[in-house]
Write a protein that holds these residues in place. Structure first.
Motif, PDB file in Angstrom:
ATOM      1  N   LYS A  46      17.048 -36.143 -21.429  1.00  0.00           N
ATOM      2  CA  LYS A  46      15.997 -36.330 -22.168  1.00  0.00           C
ATOM      3  C   LYS A  46      15.257 -35.019 -22.483  1.00  0.00           C
ATOM      4  CE  LYS A  46      11.761 -38.836 -21.990  1.00  0.00           C
ATOM      5  NZ  LYS A  46      11.492 -39.443 -23.254  1.00  0.00           N
ATOM      6  N   THR A  47      14.608 -34.578 -21.510  1.00  0.00           N
ATOM      7  CA  THR A  47      13.833 -33.378 -21.888  1.00  0.00           C
ATOM      8  C   THR A  47      14.685 -32.346 -22.650  1.00  0.00           C
ATOM      9  OG1 THR A  47      12.726 -33.836 -19.871  1.00  0.00           O
ATOM     10  CG2 THR A  47      12.282 -31.704 -20.407  1.00  0.00           C
ATOM     11  N   ILE A  48      15.670 -31.875 -22.157  1.00  0.00           N
ATOM     12  CA  ILE A  48      16.601 -30.931 -22.561  1.00  0.00           C
ATOM     13  C   ILE A  48      16.791 -31.106 -24.095  1.00  0.00           C
ATOM     14  CG2 ILE A  48      19.066 -29.798 -22.468  1.00  0.00           C
ATOM     15  CD1 ILE A  48      18.716 -29.862 -19.422  1.00  0.00           C
ATOM     16  N   LEU A 102       9.436 -31.350 -17.264  1.00  0.00           N
ATOM     17  CA  LEU A 102      10.518 -30.259 -17.329  1.00  0.00           C
ATOM     18  C   LEU A 102      10.138 -29.142 -16.109  1.00  0.00           C
ATOM     19  CD1 LEU A 102      13.401 -29.143 -18.301  1.00  0.00           C
ATOM     20  CD2 LEU A 102      12.257 -27.770 -20.127  1.00  0.00           C
ATOM     21  N   ASP A 103       8.976 -28.874 -16.215  1.00  0.00           N
ATOM     22  CA  ASP A 103       8.660 -27.631 -15.195  1.00  0.00           C
ATOM     23  C   ASP A 103       8.728 -28.137 -13.838  1.00  0.00           C
ATOM     24  OD1 ASP A 103       8.047 -25.786 -17.189  1.00  0.00           O
ATOM     25  OD2 ASP A 103       5.719 -26.273 -17.144  1.00  0.00           O
ATOM     26  N   LEU A 104       8.351 -29.522 -13.537  1.00  0.00           N
ATOM     27  CA  LEU A 104       8.362 -30.069 -12.291  1.00  0.00           C
ATOM     28  C   LEU A 104       9.912 -30.332 -11.833  1.00  0.00           C
ATOM     29  CD1 LEU A 104       7.137 -32.165 -10.046  1.00  0.00           C
ATOM     30  CD2 LEU A 104       8.271 -34.090 -11.396  1.00  0.00           C
ATOM     31  N   LEU A 105      10.748 -30.440 -12.575  1.00  0.00           N
ATOM     32  CA  LEU A 105      12.050 -30.601 -12.149  1.00  0.00           C
ATOM     33  C   LEU A 105      12.793 -29.129 -12.006  1.00  0.00           C
ATOM     34  CD1 LEU A 105      13.616 -33.269 -14.870  1.00  0.00           C
ATOM     35  CD2 LEU A 105      13.062 -33.509 -12.392  1.00  0.00           C
ATOM     36  N   ASN A 121      11.219 -26.367 -11.236  1.00  0.00           N
ATOM     37  CA  ASN A 121      10.584 -26.058 -10.055  1.00  0.00           C
ATOM     38  C   ASN A 121      11.261 -26.474  -8.650  1.00  0.00           C
ATOM     39  OD1 ASN A 121       8.856 -23.954 -11.239  1.00  0.00           O
ATOM     40  ND2 ASN A 121       7.088 -25.671 -11.226  1.00  0.00           N
ATOM     41  N   LYS A 122      11.272 -27.741  -8.687  1.00  0.00           N
ATOM     42  CA  LYS A 122      12.220 -28.357  -7.282  1.00  0.00           C
ATOM     43  C   LYS A 122      13.553 -27.956  -7.474  1.00  0.00           C
ATOM     44  CE  LYS A 122      12.043 -31.108  -4.246  1.00  0.00           C
ATOM     45  NZ  LYS A 122      11.439 -31.115  -3.171  1.00  0.00           N
ATOM     46  N   THR A 123      14.306 -27.808  -8.636  1.00  0.00           N
ATOM     47  CA  THR A 123      15.602 -27.305  -8.423  1.00  0.00           C
ATOM     48  C   THR A 123      15.716 -25.808  -7.841  1.00  0.00           C
ATOM     49  OG1 THR A 123      16.219 -28.607 -10.442  1.00  0.00           O
ATOM     50  CG2 THR A 123      17.537 -26.848  -9.786  1.00  0.00           C
ATOM     51  N   VAL A 124      14.688 -25.021  -8.460  1.00  0.00           N
ATOM     52  CA  VAL A 124      14.683 -23.633  -7.827  1.00  0.00           C
ATOM     53  C   VAL A 124      14.415 -23.738  -6.467  1.00  0.00           C
ATOM     54  CG1 VAL A 124      13.453 -21.513  -7.980  1.00  0.00           C
ATOM     55  CG2 VAL A 124      14.367 -22.418 -10.090  1.00  0.00           C
ATOM     56  N   SER A 125      13.341 -24.456  -5.881  1.00  0.00           N
ATOM     57  CA  SER A 125      13.044 -24.436  -4.622  1.00  0.00           C
ATOM     58  C   SER A 125      13.938 -24.864  -3.708  1.00  0.00           C
ATOM     59  CB  SER A 125      11.761 -25.320  -4.339  1.00  0.00           C
ATOM     60  OG  SER A 125      11.766 -26.482  -4.491  1.00  0.00           O
ATOM     61  N   ILE A 126      14.857 -25.824  -4.030  1.00  0.00           N
ATOM     62  CA  ILE A 126      15.852 -26.171  -3.489  1.00  0.00           C
ATOM     63  C   ILE A 126      17.160 -25.275  -3.170  1.00  0.00           C
ATOM     64  CG2 ILE A 126      18.020 -28.073  -3.182  1.00  0.00           C
ATOM     65  CD1 ILE A 126      15.814 -30.100  -4.382  1.00  0.00           C
ATOM     66  N   ALA A 127      17.320 -24.672  -4.328  1.00  0.00           N
ATOM     67  CA  ALA A 127      18.181 -23.531  -4.380  1.00  0.00           C
ATOM     68  C   ALA A 127      17.922 -22.553  -3.406  1.00  0.00           C
ATOM     69  CB  ALA A 127      18.682 -22.787  -5.913  1.00  0.00           C
ATOM     70  N   VAL A 128      16.679 -21.990  -3.436  1.00  0.00           N
ATOM     71  CA  VAL A 128      16.164 -20.982  -2.526  1.00  0.00           C
ATOM     72  C   VAL A 128      16.442 -21.364  -1.105  1.00  0.00           C
ATOM     73  CG1 VAL A 128      14.185 -19.619  -1.914  1.00  0.00           C
ATOM     74  CG2 VAL A 128      14.575 -19.860  -4.140  1.00  0.00           C
ATOM     75  N   GLU A 129      15.958 -22.578  -0.778  1.00  0.00           N
ATOM     76  CA  GLU A 129      15.928 -23.161   0.765  1.00  0.00           C
ATOM     77  C   GLU A 129      17.652 -22.999   1.233  1.00  0.00           C
ATOM     78  OE1 GLU A 129      14.619 -27.065   1.232  1.00  0.00           O
ATOM     79  OE2 GLU A 129      12.689 -26.494   0.381  1.00  0.00           O
ATOM     80  N   LYS A 130      18.406 -23.515   0.052  1.00  0.00           N
ATOM     81  CA  LYS A 130      19.883 -23.537   0.685  1.00  0.00           C
ATOM     82  C   LYS A 130      20.579 -22.144   0.782  1.00  0.00           C
ATOM     83  CE  LYS A 130      20.101 -27.959   0.731  1.00  0.00           C
ATOM     84  NZ  LYS A 130      19.968 -28.930   2.070  1.00  0.00           N
ATOM     85  N   GLY A 131      19.742 -21.172   0.070  1.00  0.00           N
ATOM     86  CA  GLY A 131      20.577 -19.992   0.155  1.00  0.00           C
ATOM     87  C   GLY A 131      21.205 -19.682  -1.325  1.00  0.00           C
ATOM     88  N   ILE A 132      21.107 -20.504  -2.024  1.00  0.00           N
ATOM     89  CA  ILE A 132      21.855 -20.261  -3.369  1.00  0.00           C
ATOM     90  C   ILE A 132      21.254 -19.177  -4.227  1.00  0.00           C
ATOM     91  CG2 ILE A 132      22.723 -21.347  -5.524  1.00  0.00           C
ATOM     92  CD1 ILE A 132      22.860 -23.790  -3.838  1.00  0.00           C
TER      93      ILE A 132
END
Length: 130
Positions: free
Chosen positions: A20-22, A72-75, A77-88
């Motif tokens: 919806k946001t995109i 969108l910023d919330l989503l 930021n959460k996506t990037v933080s999860i990717a950093v945690e997982k080492g992606i």
């Protein structure tokens, strides 16, 4: 006995909201488009014959569960933080492709801008006093 609709996966609801946001479309439009657009169905991890949600479920999820207005910023930021945690993501910098960003020239007429901003103002006022 009917106890209402079955619960939807919160992950799928987030995916609906991300679409919806995109695409900057309404709740009704994103649900309708996911009914026939196979790329939407694929992103939502749905089979082609699977039924879509009711648009009112998406609206309720957005209004009751997510009170943050900058979704969108919330989503992201959460996506990037999860990717950093997982080492992606290991890099300290992120490059964003801005090909489809709006330019400084306004594609909307003055009256359309006023209508949109007045709608946002009403929503902000209703948060404090219905």
């Amino acid at each position: 006995m009917n106890n209402g609709r079955m619960a939807e996966s919160p992950v799928r609801m987030f995916k609906y909201l991300l679409l919806k946001t995109i695409y900057t479309i309404s709740d009704v439009d994103v649900v309708e488009r996911s009914r026939y657009d196979m790329s939407f169905k694929y992103f939502l991890e749905m089979t082609p014959e699977e039924e879509v949600i009711n648009s009112s479920s998406l609206t309720k999820f957005r209004k009751l569960r997510l009170k943050d207005t900058d979704l969108l910023d919330l989503l992201i930021n959460k996506t990037v933080s999860i990717a950093v945690e997982k080492g992606i993501i290991r890099s300290k910098s992120i490059i964003v492709d801005a090909t489809h960003m709006l330019s400084r020239s306004n594609p909307f007429s003055a009256i359309e801008v006023l209508r949109e901003r007045s709608k946002l103002l009403r929503k902000a006022v209703y948060l404090f006093d219905e």
